[in-house]
Design a protein around this motif. Structure first.
Motif, PDB file in Angstrom:
ATOM      1  N   ILE A 191       0.841  -1.206   0.000  1.00  0.00           N
ATOM      2  CA  ILE A 191       0.000   0.000   0.000  1.00  0.00           C
ATOM      3  C   ILE A 191       0.875   1.256   0.000  1.00  0.00           C
ATOM      4  O   ILE A 191       0.594   2.238  -0.698  1.00  0.00           O
ATOM      5  CB  ILE A 191      -0.931  -0.011   1.225  1.00  0.00           C
ATOM      6  N   GLY A 192       1.969   1.213   0.750  1.00  0.00           N
ATOM      7  CA  GLY A 192       2.875   2.354   0.768  1.00  0.00           C
ATOM      8  C   GLY A 192       3.490   2.621  -0.600  1.00  0.00           C
ATOM      9  O   GLY A 192       3.574   3.772  -1.045  1.00  0.00           O
ATOM     10  N   ASN A 193       3.912   1.538  -1.274  1.00  0.00           N
ATOM     11  CA  ASN A 193       4.490   1.706  -2.622  1.00  0.00           C
ATOM     12  C   ASN A 193       3.464   2.265  -3.603  1.00  0.00           C
ATOM     13  O   ASN A 193       3.785   3.100  -4.451  1.00  0.00           O
ATOM     14  CB  ASN A 193       5.025   0.372  -3.123  1.00  0.00           C
ATOM     15  N   LEU A 194       2.207   1.786  -3.484  1.00  0.00           N
ATOM     16  CA  LEU A 194       1.156   2.288  -4.372  1.00  0.00           C
ATOM     17  C   LEU A 194       0.896   3.776  -4.119  1.00  0.00           C
ATOM     18  O   LEU A 194       0.709   4.556  -5.061  1.00  0.00           O
ATOM     19  CB  LEU A 194      -0.128   1.488  -4.171  1.00  0.00           C
ATOM     20  N   LEU A 195       0.892   4.168  -2.846  1.00  0.00           N
ATOM     21  CA  LEU A 195       0.666   5.582  -2.528  1.00  0.00           C
ATOM     22  C   LEU A 195       1.794   6.448  -3.078  1.00  0.00           C
ATOM     23  O   LEU A 195       1.556   7.540  -3.601  1.00  0.00           O
ATOM     24  CB  LEU A 195       0.548   5.759  -1.010  1.00  0.00           C
ATOM     25  N   ILE A 196       3.031   5.974  -2.956  1.00  0.00           N
ATOM     26  CA  ILE A 196       4.164   6.742  -3.486  1.00  0.00           C
ATOM     27  C   ILE A 196       4.072   6.844  -5.005  1.00  0.00           C
ATOM     28  O   ILE A 196       4.311   7.917  -5.588  1.00  0.00           O
ATOM     29  CB  ILE A 196       5.486   6.083  -3.056  1.00  0.00           C
ATOM     30  N   MET A 197       3.696   5.749  -5.673  1.00  0.00           N
ATOM     31  CA  MET A 197       3.540   5.788  -7.129  1.00  0.00           C
ATOM     32  C   MET A 197       2.445   6.776  -7.533  1.00  0.00           C
ATOM     33  O   MET A 197       2.591   7.531  -8.491  1.00  0.00           O
ATOM     34  CB  MET A 197       3.217   4.384  -7.654  1.00  0.00           C
ATOM     35  N   MET A 198       1.334   6.749  -6.788  1.00  0.00           N
ATOM     36  CA  MET A 198       0.252   7.698  -7.086  1.00  0.00           C
ATOM     37  C   MET A 198       0.734   9.136  -6.900  1.00  0.00           C
ATOM     38  O   MET A 198       0.464  10.014  -7.731  1.00  0.00           O
ATOM     39  CB  MET A 198      -0.936   7.444  -6.154  1.00  0.00           C
ATOM     40  N   GLY A 199       1.432   9.391  -5.786  1.00  0.00           N
ATOM     41  CA  GLY A 199       1.923  10.745  -5.516  1.00  0.00           C
ATOM     42  C   GLY A 199       2.869  11.234  -6.587  1.00  0.00           C
ATOM     43  O   GLY A 199       2.760  12.383  -7.043  1.00  0.00           O
ATOM     44  N   LEU A 200       3.798  10.388  -7.030  1.00  0.00           N
ATOM     45  CA  LEU A 200       4.743  10.788  -8.072  1.00  0.00           C
ATOM     46  C   LEU A 200       4.026  11.023  -9.405  1.00  0.00           C
ATOM     47  O   LEU A 200       4.347  11.973 -10.127  1.00  0.00           O
ATOM     48  CB  LEU A 200       5.829   9.719  -8.232  1.00  0.00           C
ATOM     49  N   ALA A 201       3.056  10.140  -9.721  1.00  0.00           N
ATOM     50  CA  ALA A 201       2.311  10.311 -10.976  1.00  0.00           C
ATOM     51  C   ALA A 201       1.534  11.632 -10.968  1.00  0.00           C
ATOM     52  O   ALA A 201       1.538  12.383 -11.956  1.00  0.00           O
ATOM     53  CB  ALA A 201       1.360   9.131 -11.181  1.00  0.00           C
ATOM     54  N   VAL A 202       0.874  11.920  -9.834  1.00  0.00           N
ATOM     55  CA  VAL A 202       0.135  13.177  -9.719  1.00  0.00           C
ATOM     56  C   VAL A 202       1.081  14.371  -9.800  1.00  0.00           C
ATOM     57  O   VAL A 202       0.792  15.385 -10.467  1.00  0.00           O
ATOM     58  CB  VAL A 202      -0.659  13.211  -8.396  1.00  0.00           C
ATOM     59  N   ALA A 203       2.246  14.271  -9.146  1.00  0.00           N
ATOM     60  CA  ALA A 203       3.214  15.374  -9.162  1.00  0.00           C
ATOM     61  C   ALA A 203       3.692  15.661 -10.574  1.00  0.00           C
ATOM     62  O   ALA A 203       3.758  16.834 -10.993  1.00  0.00           O
ATOM     63  CB  ALA A 203       4.390  15.034  -8.259  1.00  0.00           C
ATOM     64  N   PHE A 204       4.020  14.623 -11.337  1.00  0.00           N
ATOM     65  CA  PHE A 204       4.493  14.848 -12.708  1.00  0.00           C
ATOM     66  C   PHE A 204       3.390  15.424 -13.590  1.00  0.00           C
ATOM     67  O   PHE A 204       3.655  16.309 -14.424  1.00  0.00           O
ATOM     68  CB  PHE A 204       5.015  13.541 -13.310  1.00  0.00           C
ATOM     69  N   LEU A 205       2.154  14.970 -13.412  1.00  0.00           N
ATOM     70  CA  LEU A 205       1.046  15.546 -14.185  1.00  0.00           C
ATOM     71  C   LEU A 205       0.834  17.016 -13.820  1.00  0.00           C
ATOM     72  O   LEU A 205       0.597  17.851 -14.704  1.00  0.00           O
ATOM     73  CB  LEU A 205      -0.233  14.749 -13.924  1.00  0.00           C
ATOM     74  N   LEU A 206       0.922  17.328 -12.523  1.00  0.00           N
ATOM     75  CA  LEU A 206       0.731  18.714 -12.106  1.00  0.00           C
ATOM     76  C   LEU A 206       1.863  19.611 -12.593  1.00  0.00           C
ATOM     77  O   LEU A 206       1.638  20.781 -12.919  1.00  0.00           O
ATOM     78  CB  LEU A 206       0.625  18.794 -10.580  1.00  0.00           C
ATOM     79  N   ILE A 207       3.086  19.075 -12.646  1.00  0.00           N
ATOM     80  CA  ILE A 207       4.193  19.860 -13.202  1.00  0.00           C
ATOM     81  C   ILE A 207       3.920  20.187 -14.666  1.00  0.00           C
ATOM     82  O   ILE A 207       4.156  21.316 -15.127  1.00  0.00           O
ATOM     83  CB  ILE A 207       5.519  19.097 -13.045  1.00  0.00           C
ATOM     84  N   PHE A 208       3.399  19.201 -15.401  1.00  0.00           N
ATOM     85  CA  PHE A 208       3.069  19.432 -16.817  1.00  0.00           C
ATOM     86  C   PHE A 208       2.003  20.521 -16.940  1.00  0.00           C
ATOM     87  O   PHE A 208       2.114  21.431 -17.766  1.00  0.00           O
ATOM     88  CB  PHE A 208       2.591  18.126 -17.438  1.00  0.00           C
ATOM     89  N   LEU A 209       0.965  20.454 -16.090  1.00  0.00           N
ATOM     90  CA  LEU A 209      -0.101  21.462 -16.144  1.00  0.00           C
ATOM     91  C   LEU A 209       0.390  22.823 -15.648  1.00  0.00           C
ATOM     92  O   LEU A 209      -0.053  23.864 -16.146  1.00  0.00           O
ATOM     93  CB  LEU A 209      -1.295  21.010 -15.304  1.00  0.00           C
ATOM     94  N   SER A 210       1.295  22.803 -14.667  1.00  0.00           N
ATOM     95  CA  SER A 210       1.744  24.068 -14.092  1.00  0.00           C
ATOM     96  C   SER A 210       2.542  24.899 -15.096  1.00  0.00           C
ATOM     97  O   SER A 210       2.608  26.127 -14.964  1.00  0.00           O
ATOM     98  CB  SER A 210       2.587  23.804 -12.841  1.00  0.00           C
ATOM     99  N   VAL A 211       3.159  24.241 -16.078  1.00  0.00           N
ATOM    100  CA  VAL A 211       3.883  24.995 -17.116  1.00  0.00           C
ATOM    101  C   VAL A 211       2.910  25.887 -17.869  1.00  0.00           C
ATOM    102  O   VAL A 211       3.165  27.084 -18.085  1.00  0.00           O
ATOM    103  CB  VAL A 211       4.604  24.032 -18.077  1.00  0.00           C
ATOM    104  N   PHE A 212       1.767  25.331 -18.241  1.00  0.00           N
ATOM    105  CA  PHE A 212       0.762  26.121 -18.958  1.00  0.00           C
ATOM    106  C   PHE A 212       0.143  27.177 -18.036  1.00  0.00           C
ATOM    107  O   PHE A 212      -0.170  28.286 -18.475  1.00  0.00           O
ATOM    108  CB  PHE A 212      -0.328  25.205 -19.515  1.00  0.00           C
ATOM    109  N   ASP A 213      -0.045  26.817 -16.753  1.00  0.00           N
ATOM    110  CA  ASP A 213      -0.598  27.786 -15.814  1.00  0.00           C
ATOM    111  C   ASP A 213       0.361  28.949 -15.626  1.00  0.00           C
ATOM    112  O   ASP A 213      -0.070  30.113 -15.546  1.00  0.00           O
ATOM    113  CB  ASP A 213      -0.874  27.109 -14.473  1.00  0.00           C
ATOM    114  N   TYR A 214       1.660  28.657 -15.564  1.00  0.00           N
ATOM    115  CA  TYR A 214       2.640  29.732 -15.414  1.00  0.00           C
ATOM    116  C   TYR A 214       2.624  30.660 -16.629  1.00  0.00           C
ATOM    117  O   TYR A 214       2.700  31.884 -16.494  1.00  0.00           O
ATOM    118  CB  TYR A 214       4.035  29.149 -15.219  1.00  0.00           C
TER     119      TYR A 214
END
Length: 359
Positions: A191-214
């Protein structure tokens, strides 16, 4: 009247790019192009990377705290000293577990802000302003294009988080269905590994979106700090000075210079004329001067004024058209006579001294 109103409207319309001075003032007020999504995505990325690298250490610490609690505090006598000691120990252990992640989150926040705005200290941005409590302005902000964009951004982020979570769960669906067959330790680890994978996936997606937001925040910032043509003119006046005032100052300076020049004419030895278009006043002191000095000069009206002052103060005037033109063109007030005109000027001075019985 309609034409005048239209001209005033276009003069006040903000169509000009902000000047460097305007940009500096906006920056000092804390008005910069910055995306909060960049901060959020960087914090998520660094924190979950820290979980991935130091997660086992944190789990061991938590297990140690739990084991120590059951072994030492379960049957402990409840006294003030024991409660204080327990509180101190738990606080230290909690700081050891949580501290590194909080420190990394702080570094990520500082780094993401530095990438966007650099080093900025703007105390004016945190000053309390009663205008921010204006309900009318608040309603305008709620029902604005910016609010709509923020709403769409929030929906998009929710979709991205849901998509990332669903994708990770779908990939690991077989392991999740077999959790009942695993031990408690293996289940927690999965469960811990899955949570870390989810967090990293969300972080990379948000970084991609944040470029356009910036990029949008930068565009919106540039739009907000635009200036009207009148603003640019007013700023130029403040920086360079009002052209009307500057012209008056220059005129006053010219008048003062003219007065000083006219005050030197009575001290001259001779005035060389054209006869009326040019007038050059010369002074020579063989004890203190290597060559005659031009103390006044002028054309047309100023030439006539120089000639009149010379006559009123018994200063001789000598008509020599070529010499007058040459002196006017080749030397300024306070300059010595040019070398190529020495001979001609000497002849004029000799004539003057002879007339005045100075030889």
């Amino acid at each position: 009247m309609y034409i005048k109103l239209d001209i005033q409207y276009f003069a006040q319309e903000k169509t000009e790019k902000a000047t460097p001075k305007k940009r500096k003032e906006s920056r000092q007020k804390g008005q910069v192009s910055k995306s909060s999504d960049v901060n959020t995505s960087f914090i998520l990325l660094f924190v979950f990377l820290a979980f991935w690298l130091m997660g086992s250490f944190s789990v061991d610490q938590l297990i140690g705290i739990t084991r120590y609690s059951f072994q030492e505090y379960l049957l402990m006598e409840l006294t003030e000293a024991n409660v204080y000691s327990m509180f101190i120990n738990f606080s230290i252990q909690a700081a050891i577990v949580v501290g590194p992640f909080m420190f990394i989150a702080m570094l990520a926040a500082i780094f993401s802000n530095y990438l966007q705005v650099g080093i900025l200290f703007a105390p004016e941005a945190i000053k309390m302003k009663l205008s921010k409590l204006d309900p009318i302005q608040g309603a305008k902000r709620i029902f604005s294009v910016r609010a709509l964009v923020e709403f769409l951004k929030s929906l998009l982020k929710i979709v991205c988080v849901g998509f990332a979570g669903f994708t990770v769960i779908w990939i690991a669906i077989d392991d999740i269905l077999m959790l009942s067959l695993y031990s408690v330790g293996e289940s927690v680890r999965l469960i811990g590994n899955l949570l870390i994978m989810m967090g990293l996936a969300v972080a990379f997606l948000l970084i991609f979106l944040s470029v356009f937001d910036y990029l949008y925040q930068k565009y919106d910032h540039e739009k907000n700090i635009k200036m009207s043509k009148q603003d640019v003119k007013d700023e130029y006046k403040k920086t360079e000075g009002d052209p009307l005032i500057k012209s008056k100052i220059k005129e006053k300076q010219r008048q003062m210079a003219m007065s000083r020049m006219m005050a030197e004419v009575p001290k001259a030895d001779v005035v060389i004329t054209n006869p009326t278009h040019y007038a050059i006043a010369l002074k020579y002191d063989d004890q203190n001067m290597a060559a005659p000095i031009i103390v006044a000069k002028g054309v047309d009206f100023i030439a006539l004024k120089v000639i009149n002052i010379a006559k009123n103060n018994n200063v001789m005037t000598v008509e020599n058209r070529p010499l007058a033109r040459a002196l006017y063109a080749q030397a300024d007030i306070g300059d010595p006579v040019p070398e190529d005109l020495f001979k001609a000027v000497a002849e004029v001075l000799a004539y003057v001294y002879r007339i005045q019985n100075k030889l």
